[in-house]
Structure formats: C-alpha cells, structure tokens
Design a protein around this motif. Structure first.
Motif, mmCIF file in Angstrom:
data_model
loop_
_atom_site.group_PDB
_atom_site.id
_atom_site.type_symbol
_atom_site.label_atom_id
_atom_site.label_comp_id
_atom_site.label_asym_id
_atom_site.label_seq_id
_atom_site.Cartn_x
_atom_site.Cartn_y
_atom_site.Cartn_z
ATOM 1 N N PRO A 184 -31.445 1.679 30.935
ATOM 2 C CA PRO A 184 -32.278 2.561 31.758
ATOM 3 C C PRO A 184 -32.470 2.036 33.180
ATOM 4 O O PRO A 184 -32.467 0.837 33.420
ATOM 5 C CB PRO A 184 -33.608 2.561 31.013
ATOM 6 N N GLN A 185 -32.624 2.952 34.103
ATOM 7 C CA GLN A 185 -33.005 2.604 35.477
ATOM 8 C C GLN A 185 -33.740 3.779 36.082
ATOM 9 O O GLN A 185 -33.305 4.927 35.936
ATOM 10 C CB GLN A 185 -31.789 2.253 36.326
ATOM 11 N N THR A 186 -34.838 3.516 36.723
ATOM 12 C CA THR A 186 -35.602 4.578 37.369
ATOM 13 C C THR A 186 -35.731 4.261 38.850
ATOM 14 O O THR A 186 -35.941 3.110 39.236
ATOM 15 C CB THR A 186 -36.999 4.724 36.733
ATOM 16 N N SER A 187 -35.596 5.271 39.667
ATOM 17 C CA SER A 187 -35.632 5.070 41.111
ATOM 18 C C SER A 187 -36.219 6.300 41.798
ATOM 19 O O SER A 187 -36.479 7.318 41.151
ATOM 20 C CB SER A 187 -34.225 4.783 41.652
ATOM 21 N N ALA A 188 -36.415 6.186 43.089
ATOM 22 C CA ALA A 188 -36.930 7.305 43.885
ATOM 23 C C ALA A 188 -36.168 7.365 45.194
ATOM 24 O O ALA A 188 -35.800 6.325 45.760
ATOM 25 C CB ALA A 188 -38.427 7.137 44.152
ATOM 26 N N ILE A 189 -35.922 8.573 45.658
ATOM 27 C CA ILE A 189 -35.262 8.786 46.943
ATOM 28 C C ILE A 189 -36.170 9.657 47.800
ATOM 29 O O ILE A 189 -36.541 10.756 47.391
ATOM 30 C CB ILE A 189 -33.889 9.453 46.774
#
Length: 280
Positions: A184-189
C-alpha cells in the motif's frame, strides 16, 4: 547469378531487446467528487485485507475533516468561508497536520487542443500521470467550476497585497490510495493552474489565448474544437500520506526499539545523514 540473387535468404534479424520494465494492469476508481482515487492491481484486489482497507479509509476520514475545517473557517480577505478549492488553505492544512511529507514540487506546462470533457480528462491524466481508458471523468467539470468560482472571488477584491492574493488562489486536491501487488501507498497531489493560456511561439495570436475553465465547461456536442493547441502553466505538489494507525503498525519493524514513535524515528534518520551536526 540472378537466380542466386533472387533466392538469397535474408539475414536473420536480431531479436529485439525486451523492455526491462513492463507495467502491470491497474484498476482505478474515483469517488463522486473526484478528490479520492483508489488504484490497485488485479492480484492486490484479491488480498485486500482489513488493515489495508483501514489505511485507505483514513484518506476519506481526513478529507472529510479537512473539508469541514476549510468551509467553516472565514477567509479574512473575502470575509466569507474558505472553499475546498482554495489552494493556500488546503496547503496549510496538509503541512500543519503532521500526516503529510512533501516529496516533490513540479512546475510545468499542459498543452491541449480540445474543449469540454476531453480537455478535462487530458489535464487530469497529465497531472496524475495515469491513463483512464476511454471513459470520461464526470467530476472534471465540477472541479473546474469550483476553481473558476474561487478565482472569481479573488477578482472581486481590489488592490490586494501578495499575502492576501495567496489566501485567494484556486486549486484542487487529489488523494490517491494505491495497492500494488499487495504493497500500500497513500499520497496527495495539490494542483494549481493558471487558467489564462500562454503563448508558446510568436505565431500564437491573442485570440488563441483562452481561459481553461471556460473551455473545459463547454459542451463538446455544441462546440467543436478548433484544433488550436493552447498552453497553460501549472504547479503540482506531491505529498506522502502516513496514517497514524499505519505508523504504529509499521514503524516498529524499521528500528531496534519496537515502541519508538514516528517523529522520534524521523529525527534519528535525520541525524544519520549529518552525524556531526545537530538537526534543528
């Protein structure tokens, strides 16, 4: 001699080298507003366990809390509540939350010759660096409308200082939850774009410089594109999102002390970079 020439066998072609990296097919799904995107490979979907679901649910919880915080706070410049399309308000929350680490800042130019849904889809594919098949992105127009409304509020103010202008900039936020082969990986742009197109060559005329928000709001069935390639400047900030539950679950395995918290672990990593200097 001719028969020999005509019957001459071609030299066997050299086998073409295969690419070292072969992308895996990914599946995408957006929420209704388009602010949250989940991405997973087929094999990952089969092993979508409770812990990973919890990590992605954190995105929704944070987005809801952020939306409430933004829209319930008055902008001192306009005297009205902030909008979720206010670039600076969202950026400040990401920085102060302690849950996001800025990993990249990109300034670039987006170019396209279309209008309506085609223009919106092309922009978001460019910004998110992904292809979303041939389907439209139904949330695109509402996002452009939101940014356009935010920019209009800025235009209503006269003679603003630079600090006041920053509090009125328009933008849009995307939260991305990825599950790739079980990892899993969570990010924001965070996206900010100048809606007024810019000239790329001396051949561009002023009539070709049109507002991105207006073009994206057009109905493609009624307004056929004129195939004039226009260019818009954008700024994109990328953040890594570290959910609190994921910190307590995963950080322990990175260090010798099983109960070490995330901030302490980060500080130790920083000290290892410059061991002879203190980290302020």
């Amino acid at each position: 001699m001719f028969s020999t020439w005509f019957s001459k066998q071609d030299k066997p072609s050299k086998p073409q080298s295969q690419p070292m990296y072969t992308p895996i097919t990914k599946h995408y799904v957006f929420n209704e507003t388009g602010n949250i995107m989940l991405c997973a490979t087929a094999d990952s979907i089969q092993s979508f366990d409770t812990d990973l679901k919890s990590a992605f649910v954190d995105i929704s919880v944070f987005f809801a809390a952020m939306t409430k915080a933004v829209t319930s706070t008055t902008n001192p410049v306009t005297g009205k509540p902030f909008s979720i399309f206010n670039y600076q308000a969202v950026k400040n929350i990401l920085v102060e939350s302690g849950l996001f680490i800025e990993t990249n800042v990109e300034e670039g130019t987006f170019s396209h010759d279309g209008v309506g849904n085609a223009l919106g889809k092309a922009l978001f594919q460019h910004v998110l660096n992904r292809e979303f098949s041939e389907k439209q992105l139904p949330f695109a127009k509402s996002m452009f409308n939101g940014m356009q409304y935010q920019r209009a509020k800025m235009a209503e103010q006269s003679e603003m200082t630079e600090a006041q202008q920053q509090l009125c900039r328009s933008g849009s936020i995307f939260f991305i939850g990825e599950l790739l082969m079980g990892v899993p990986q969570t990010s924001a742009i965070l996206l900010s774009i100048e809606p007024q197109s810019i000239a790329q060559s001396t051949g561009d005329t002023e009539s070709d410089w049109q507002d991105l928000f207006s073009l994206a709001g057009l109905d493609e069935d009624k307004h056929q594109p004129k195939h004039i390639v226009r260019h818009w400047k954008f700024k994109k900030r990328t953040y890594l999102f570290v959910p609190p539950q994921f910190i307590s679950h995963a950080v322990a395995g990175l260090g010798e002390q099983s109960n070490i918290d995330f901030e302490e672990y980060s500080r130790k990593l920083a000290q290892s970079i410059t061991p002879n200097h203190s980290v302020s």
